[in-house]
Scaffold this active site. Structure first.
Site, PDB file in Angstrom:
ATOM      1  N   ASP A 140       0.034  11.052  12.543  1.00 35.21           N
ATOM      2  CA  ASP A 140       0.352   9.706  12.129  1.00 35.21           C
ATOM      3  C   ASP A 140      -0.450   9.503  10.866  1.00 35.21           C
ATOM      4  O   ASP A 140      -1.734   9.392  10.658  1.00 35.21           O
ATOM      5  CB  ASP A 140      -0.637   8.845  13.323  1.00 35.21           C
ATOM      6  CG  ASP A 140      -0.423   7.246  13.212  1.00 35.21           C
ATOM      7  OD1 ASP A 140       0.101   6.998  12.134  1.00 35.21           O
ATOM      8  OD2 ASP A 140      -0.587   6.545  14.341  1.00 35.21           O
ATOM      9  N   HIS A 145       3.072   8.653  14.608  1.00 36.46           N
ATOM     10  CA  HIS A 145       2.726   7.141  15.069  1.00 36.46           C
ATOM     11  C   HIS A 145       4.050   6.949  15.806  1.00 36.46           C
ATOM     12  O   HIS A 145       5.324   7.160  15.434  1.00 36.46           O
ATOM     13  CB  HIS A 145       2.578   6.197  14.189  1.00 36.46           C
ATOM     14  CG  HIS A 145       2.260   4.947  14.287  1.00 36.46           C
ATOM     15  ND1 HIS A 145       1.071   4.432  14.716  1.00 36.46           N
ATOM     16  CD2 HIS A 145       2.973   3.536  14.477  1.00 36.46           C
ATOM     17  CE1 HIS A 145       0.952   3.029  15.071  1.00 36.46           C
ATOM     18  NE2 HIS A 145       2.199   2.540  15.022  1.00 36.46           N
TER      19      HIS A 145
END
Length: 222
Positions: free
Chosen positions: A162, A189
């Site tokens: 992420d 993410h």
């Protein structure tokens, strides 16, 4: 499985919510806290999934305070509009709505929350300030609140790929709350969102197993 309902809030306005009930007696209740895209088809499917696992689940449509029926796509325009709406809404009003949603399903038993992205931070605040056991998925806005003392347990899930939440940011969660579970996954993410390129099935499945175990522990009848 679920249905649209009107949810009274602490302010004068009612907002919408998506509610799903389990087939039998509920194990408890879960407030599902959206990403920045509104209570769209994906979020409704998340609510349905928790109901299938035995919980009364509800997703308040926070954006109804600003615009009715917001369901955004995952393109650039959707991201821009979602960010504008969460900025305008603010976290305090979202937290008031979580409390209203928890009250609406209080007959289910003990109530917890689970939140994703922006909702991951709202879920953290639900544990910190409302005393609701909460699971926070990839909340990139958590850091300003990590100094607060939790009133309830919280579990964190992060993707190791992420770009918005680098390893040092994850480490701050472990430092600030060593008593809480902080899990990372070989994913980006939004790895739980099964409608896009970021979806990582193995990580989503493991995180869900851990989330369900958390709720079994903290929402079960005493």
């Amino acid at each position: 499985m679920g249905q649209q309902i009107n949810l009274p809030t602490t302010r004068t306005q009612c907002i919408g919510a998506y509610l799903a009930r389990p087939a039998g007696k509920p194990k408890g209740g879960i407030v599902v806290i959206q990403e920045i895209f509104g209570v769209n088809a994906h979020m409704r499917s998340v609510v349905d999934r928790f109901a299938e696992h035995g919980y009364t689940a509800i997703a308040p449509a926070f954006f109804d305070h600003l615009e009715s029926g917001v369901e955004l796509g995952y393109d650039r325009a959707g991201y821009a509009k979602g960010k504008q709406l969460i900025t305008e809404l603010g976290l305090d009003r979202a937290l008031e709505d979580v409390a209203s949603a928890a009250e609406a399903i209080s007959s289910a038993g003990r109530i917890g929350t689970v939140g994703y992205c922006w909702g991951g931070t709202v879920a953290l605040l639900s544990a910190l300030r409302l005393g609701l056991p909460s699971v926070s998925y990839y909340g990139a806005r958590n850091l300003p609140f990590l100094h607060e003392v939790p009133k309830a347990p919280v579990m964190f899930h992060f993707g190791e790929k992420d770009p918005n939440i680098p390893p040092e940011m994850v480490a701050k969660h472990r430092e600030a709350m060593p008593q809480m579970d902080v899990f990372t996954y070989p994913a980006d993410h939004g790895f739980n969102r099964d409608v896009g390129a970021q979806y990582h099935p193995a990580s989503a499945q493991l995180a869900m197993q851990r989330t369900l175990a958390f709720f079994e522990q903290h929402l079960a009848d005493a």
